[in-house]
Design an enzyme around this catalytic site. Structure first.
Site, PDB file in Angstrom:
ATOM      1  N   GLU A  91       0.784  -1.106  -0.141  1.00 38.39           N
ATOM      2  CA  GLU A  91      -0.078   0.117  -0.042  1.00 38.39           C
ATOM      3  C   GLU A  91       0.708   1.314   0.107  1.00 38.39           C
ATOM      4  O   GLU A  91       0.442   2.615   0.332  1.00 38.39           O
ATOM      5  CB  GLU A  91      -0.976   0.098   1.159  1.00 38.39           C
TER       6      GLU A  91
ATOM      7  N   TYR B 143     -14.221  14.918  20.508  1.00 42.22           N
ATOM      8  CA  TYR B 143     -12.738  14.495  20.339  1.00 42.22           C
ATOM      9  C   TYR B 143     -12.575  14.053  19.011  1.00 42.22           C
ATOM     10  O   TYR B 143     -11.654  14.288  18.247  1.00 42.22           O
ATOM     11  CB  TYR B 143     -12.271  13.640  21.331  1.00 42.22           C
TER      12      TYR B 143
END
Ligand SMILES: O=C(CO)COP(=O)(O)O
Ligand SMILES: [Zn+2]
Length: 210
Positions: A74, A120
């Site tokens: 990848e 968050y």
């Protein structure tokens, strides 16, 4: 941090993620930008629990393999993100349980797989665009990410798993943990009436830092 410290940081944090169940088998891959402009990446097939600092792969911005073991299949998508996002200095790709489960759901919003319900998530990730399914290692993943990189801090590969960026390697790992936790909460809240953050609340959080 110098190259030796960055290599050790990748080994140590990968091991920590492995020990806490964020990675299993040989799945997932990691990369970071080195001070000389090259990139450090995990070797293909390697377990996050057993990385060796000297074996980590080094590639240049065009994907040429310079040293270490053969890099992740990848690596092209990692490089596509670095090219388009100057603020990205590290990338974590996981097959973590809850984010991968999320990536297999039908009818995800392609522009954002998780609508914000905690601050968050907004502060560390914001939105989670979905890249359609391609086989692991397909050059199409890099092509699609090149169009999204720089605009988003994380991406979800359909039927595969998440990609998370960071300003440095520690930041990318923290962002990955926050995102996996958010996906876990998403499933805990399934079918329960949920108060999502309002557009004003999301806007207030953006740009405030962490
Ligand atoms: O997660 C993976 C493929 O998407 C693992 O591949 P590599 O072992 O080649 O990095
Ligand atoms: Zn993968």
């Amino acid at each position: 941090m110098n190259e030796a410290e960055l290599r050790q940081q990748m080994v140590d944090l990968a091991r920590s993620m492995f020990d806490r169940g964020y990675a299993t088998g040989g799945a997932g891959n990691l990369s970071l930008k080195l001070p000389n402009g090259h990139f450090l990446a995990t070797p293909t097939g390697s377990s996050f629990g057993r990385l060796v600092a000297e074996d980590l792969s080094v590639v240049d911005k065009d994907g040429n393999h310079l040293s270490g073991k053969r890099p992740s299949k990848e690596v092209a998508f990692h490089l596509a993100i670095y090219e388009k996002d100057p603020n990205c200095n590290a990338i974590v790709h996981l097959h973590s349980t809850y984010l991968t489960a999320l990536s297999c759901l039908e009818n995800l919003d392609p522009s954002n797989a998780i609508k914000a319900f905690t601050p968050y998530y907004v502060m560390r990730v914001g939105e989670l665009p979905v890249v359609p399914y391609y086989r692991p290692g397909s050059p199409h993943i890099a092509e699609d990410l090149a169009k999204l990189a720089g605009k988003y801090r994380a991406f979800l590969l359909a039927n595969h798993g998440p990609i998370i960026t960071g300003s440095d390697f520690l930041d990318a790992v923290d962002n990955a943990e926050e995102l996996e936790e958010t996906a876990k909460l998403f499933f805990l809240l399934a079918n329960k009436p949920t108060r999502y953050l309002t557009d004003d609340e999301v806007t207030d959080l953006k740009g405030r830092g962490k």
